[in-house]
Scaffold this motif. Structure first.
Motif, mmCIF file in Angstrom:
data_model
loop_
_atom_site.group_PDB
_atom_site.id
_atom_site.type_symbol
_atom_site.label_atom_id
_atom_site.label_comp_id
_atom_site.label_asym_id
_atom_site.label_seq_id
_atom_site.Cartn_x
_atom_site.Cartn_y
_atom_site.Cartn_z
ATOM 1 N N LEU A 136 5.019 -3.785 1.612
ATOM 2 C CA LEU A 136 4.640 -3.467 -0.048
ATOM 3 C C LEU A 136 2.764 -3.243 0.324
ATOM 4 O O LEU A 136 1.975 -4.090 0.758
ATOM 5 C CB LEU A 136 4.750 -4.372 -0.916
ATOM 6 C CG LEU A 136 5.773 -4.518 -1.338
ATOM 7 C CD1 LEU A 136 6.347 -4.765 -2.428
ATOM 8 C CD2 LEU A 136 6.330 -2.178 -1.667
ATOM 9 N N ILE A 137 1.892 -2.855 0.238
ATOM 10 C CA ILE A 137 0.965 -2.327 -0.434
ATOM 11 C C ILE A 137 0.575 -1.871 -1.594
ATOM 12 O O ILE A 137 0.914 -0.906 -1.686
ATOM 13 C CB ILE A 137 0.463 -0.912 0.964
ATOM 14 C CG1 ILE A 137 -0.184 -1.339 1.914
ATOM 15 C CG2 ILE A 137 -1.178 -1.156 0.484
ATOM 16 C CD1 ILE A 137 -0.490 -0.025 3.172
ATOM 17 N N ARG A 138 -0.282 -2.581 -2.167
ATOM 18 C CA ARG A 138 -0.442 -2.486 -3.694
ATOM 19 C C ARG A 138 -1.608 -1.321 -4.245
ATOM 20 O O ARG A 138 -2.794 -1.744 -3.268
ATOM 21 C CB ARG A 138 -0.540 -3.698 -4.780
ATOM 22 C CG ARG A 138 -1.018 -3.605 -6.194
ATOM 23 C CD ARG A 138 0.166 -3.302 -6.371
ATOM 24 N NE ARG A 138 0.068 -3.218 -8.201
ATOM 25 C CZ ARG A 138 -0.104 -3.614 -8.714
ATOM 26 N NH1 ARG A 138 -0.213 -5.030 -9.217
ATOM 27 N NH2 ARG A 138 -0.149 -3.437 -10.432
ATOM 28 N N VAL A 139 -1.122 -0.032 -4.537
ATOM 29 C CA VAL A 139 -2.219 0.678 -5.260
ATOM 30 C C VAL A 139 -2.604 1.180 -6.740
ATOM 31 O O VAL A 139 -1.486 1.624 -6.598
ATOM 32 C CB VAL A 139 -2.848 2.592 -4.290
ATOM 33 C CG1 VAL A 139 -3.236 3.393 -4.240
ATOM 34 C CG2 VAL A 139 -1.784 2.096 -2.743
ATOM 35 N N GLY A 140 -3.041 0.730 -7.012
ATOM 36 C CA GLY A 140 -3.294 0.761 -8.549
ATOM 37 C C GLY A 140 -1.918 0.311 -9.212
ATOM 38 O O GLY A 140 -1.348 -0.986 -9.211
ATOM 39 N N ASP A 141 -1.046 1.151 -9.794
ATOM 40 C CA ASP A 141 0.124 0.829 -10.409
ATOM 41 C C ASP A 141 1.376 1.575 -9.497
ATOM 42 O O ASP A 141 2.243 1.703 -10.892
ATOM 43 C CB ASP A 141 0.265 1.219 -12.148
ATOM 44 C CG ASP A 141 -1.052 0.387 -13.097
ATOM 45 O OD1 ASP A 141 -0.585 -0.350 -12.582
ATOM 46 O OD2 ASP A 141 -1.279 1.501 -13.676
ATOM 47 N N GLN A 142 0.569 1.667 -8.457
ATOM 48 C CA GLN A 142 1.827 2.167 -7.469
ATOM 49 C C GLN A 142 2.035 0.976 -6.082
ATOM 50 O O GLN A 142 0.879 0.223 -6.128
ATOM 51 C CB GLN A 142 1.982 3.478 -7.357
ATOM 52 C CG GLN A 142 1.837 4.071 -8.547
ATOM 53 C CD GLN A 142 1.463 5.742 -7.392
ATOM 54 O OE1 GLN A 142 0.554 6.308 -7.083
ATOM 55 N NE2 GLN A 142 2.568 6.620 -8.233
#
Length: 283
Positions: free
Chosen positions: A101-107
């Motif tokens: 998983l790569i966290r990008v803001g709220d996604q």
């Protein structure tokens, strides 16, 4: 600012003498990698993949940027695996699954190949996010066998897609998903999901008092029937909170890390196997 709290645990299992799996919990990247190819091959494959993929642990302006960079990291890992086998033919067949998983803001950007899994617990219900790239899953998808029959099929461990030395351009699954406050993401190898039913995983996660407690309970449940495989478990929960004091802090475990290892990303990746490793990353 939204941040992510995670806890990473790995156990060598009750049969194997080495930990061929790897787990990583950073500030934006979380992954598990299940190595294969014997003692040296499995250790090396998951370590090589993780070494390349930790470069993804930084901020992004958009999910598409993370997807593109992840694809490049997978290709560079595959190239190094092929080069390693060319120099050491005895390692032919080495490979690894990767689920991250790569966290990008709220996604989050999901990146996946193999049969390790990513689950999402949302509103009290557990769902499997990734698809198993296995022979038996193809049989299930085509209606030739049932999910129950797949659990005991003699070829249930045969992988159809893997990051290894046989394919220089591996087909990687990527997907962009929204996150919500209260979500709990679980990354694990078949050392957990191959021995613990999804409903039992769900019950343990719902009863959790902490991520550390959930990870320990899941590991214990996998070991109770005598889990022969390594058991890496990485639960992660996005939540509101302050930014990390040092955004370069991370934990690595299993084939590529040791307990209480906390160094910057420009450090050399170590290849160390321990019977059991667990650490928490909380911001």
């Amino acid at each position: 600012m939204s941040v992510t709290r995670a806890h990473a645990v790995s156990h060598v299992g009750l049969v194997r003498s080495s930990n061929q799996d790897s787990g990583y919990a950073g500030t934006r990247l979380f992954l598990v990698a299940d190595g294969m190819g014997g003692h040296a091959g499995g250790d090396g494959a998951s370590a090589i993949a993780t070494k390349h993929l930790i470069s993804l642990d930084h901020d992004y302006t958009a999910p598409r940027d993370a997807e593109l960079e992840a694809t490049g990291a997978f290709l560079s890992a595959a190239a190094e695996l092929a080069d390693t086998v060319a120099e050491h033919p005895e390692l032919t067949g080495m490979g690894t699954t990767v689920s991250g998983l790569i966290r990008v803001g709220d996604q989050v950007v999901v990146v996946h190949i193999g049969d390790s899994r990513i689950y999402l617990l949302r509103d009290g219900e557990l769902s499997q996010i990734t698809a198993d790239h296995t022979f038996v899953q193809r049989l299930v998808d085509s209606g030739r066998i049932t999910e129950e029959e797949a659990k005991t099929h003699p070829r249930r461990s045969v992988l159809m897609r893997v990051l290894g030395d046989v394919d220089s351009s591996p087909d990687i699954d990527t997907e962009v998903l929204d996150t919500r406050e209260g979500d709990l993401w679980l990354l694990c190898s078949d050392g957990l999901c191959g021995y613990v039913e999804d409903e039992d995983i769900e019950k343990i996660l719902l009863r959790r008092h902490s991520l550390q407690g959930a990870a320990a309970a899941l590991t214990d449940k996998a070991l109770s029937p005598g889990a022969p495989a390594n058991v890496p478990v990485v639960p992660a929960a996005p939540q509101p909170g302050p930014a990390p004091l040092d955004p370069r802090r991370w934990w690595m475990l299993g084939a590529v890390g040791v307990a209480q290892l906390m160094v910057s990303l420009d450090a050399t990746v170590m290849n160390v196997a321990l019977p059991s490793v667990q650490q928490e990353l909380g911001f």
